[in-house]
Scaffold this motif. Structure first.
Motif, short mmCIF file in Angstrom:
data_model
loop_
_atom_site.label_atom_id
_atom_site.label_comp_id
_atom_site.label_asym_id
_atom_site.label_seq_id
_atom_site.Cartn_x
_atom_site.Cartn_y
_atom_site.Cartn_z
N ILE A 56 0.83 -1.21 0.00
CA ILE A 56 0.00 0.00 0.00
C ILE A 56 0.86 1.26 0.00
O ILE A 56 0.67 2.16 -0.83
CB ILE A 56 -0.98 0.00 1.20
N GLU A 57 1.81 1.35 0.92
CA GLU A 57 2.65 2.56 0.97
C GLU A 57 3.48 2.68 -0.31
O GLU A 57 3.65 3.79 -0.84
CB GLU A 57 3.57 2.54 2.20
N GLY A 58 3.97 1.58 -0.82
CA GLY A 58 4.71 1.61 -2.08
C GLY A 58 3.85 2.10 -3.22
O GLY A 58 4.29 2.89 -4.07
N MET A 59 2.58 1.64 -3.25
CA MET A 59 1.66 2.10 -4.28
C MET A 59 1.43 3.61 -4.17
O MET A 59 1.45 4.32 -5.17
CB MET A 59 0.32 1.38 -4.18
N VAL A 60 1.24 4.10 -2.95
CA VAL A 60 1.00 5.53 -2.74
C VAL A 60 2.19 6.34 -3.24
O VAL A 60 2.02 7.33 -3.97
CB VAL A 60 0.68 5.83 -1.26
N TRP A 61 3.41 5.92 -2.89
CA TRP A 61 4.59 6.64 -3.36
C TRP A 61 4.71 6.60 -4.89
O TRP A 61 5.06 7.61 -5.51
CB TRP A 61 5.87 6.09 -2.71
N CYS A 62 4.42 5.47 -5.47
CA CYS A 62 4.48 5.35 -6.93
C CYS A 62 3.44 6.26 -7.59
O CYS A 62 3.73 6.91 -8.61
CB CYS A 62 4.26 3.91 -7.36
N LEU A 63 2.24 6.29 -7.05
CA LEU A 63 1.19 7.15 -7.62
C LEU A 63 1.55 8.62 -7.49
O LEU A 63 1.31 9.41 -8.42
CB LEU A 63 -0.16 6.85 -6.97
N ILE A 64 2.14 8.99 -6.36
CA ILE A 64 2.58 10.39 -6.19
C ILE A 64 3.66 10.72 -7.22
O ILE A 64 3.60 11.74 -7.91
CB ILE A 64 3.08 10.64 -4.75
#
Length: 162
Positions: free
Chosen positions: A23-31
């Motif tokens: 989840i946190e990795g996805m958030v950073w990637c989306l940002i």
């Protein structure tokens, strides 16, 4: 990675999942994707066709002329960003040449990218906890979806360029 579209995004996404979790990795990637997409969009608005032709041939650009209204454009952008295996980052250069607003582009491209990004970060997280069988299954399923996505995209592009 988005700005320099030759770098494969999946490797960055897998690394983010490995380092931060799914989840946190996805958030950073989306940002990161949103920031990179905004940069591309702005550069394309400033430098126009000269910049885009570095990455996409004029013939390919002309094949997208069928997009005359915002509904078609929104649908096409949604599909390109939703379907795994499509050239998302290269496509961002094209969108800057259209009448689409930055806010619309960022909303569509960010949210429609989630399924592709989350599968990569889940796989990366699985590698981080040494669950190699699950990671392999995630990557195999993603590869299969990507191949299907590429086939669909090529057929769609060919049908609309004729």
């Amino acid at each position: 990675q988005v700005v320099i579209s030759l770098i494969p995004g999946e490797a960055i996404e897998i690394g983010a999942g490995y380092a931060f979790g799914a989840i946190e990795g996805m958030v950073w990637c989306l940002i990161g994707s949103a920031v990179g997409s905004a940069i591309i969009f702005a550069f394309t608005k400033v430098f126009g066709l000269r910049l885009v032709e570095v990455f996409i041939s004029r013939e390919k650009l002309n094949s997208f002329k069928f997009i005359q209204n915002s509904n078609r454009l929104n649908f096409l952008v949604s599909m390109v960003y939703f379907i795994p295996g499509t050239p998302k980052d290269l496509f961002a250069y094209f969108v800057g040449l259209t009448p689409m607003k930055l806010k619309t582009f960022l909303l569509i491209s960010t949210f429609m990218r989630i399924p592709s990004v989350i599968t990569s970060t889940i796989g990366g997280q699985a590698l981080g906890v040494q669950n190699y069988v699950f990671a392999g299954a995630v990557f195999a399923a993603t590869a299969l979806l990507s191949i299907c996505g590429l086939v669909f995209y090529k057929r769609f592009s060919k049908a609309h360029s004729e």
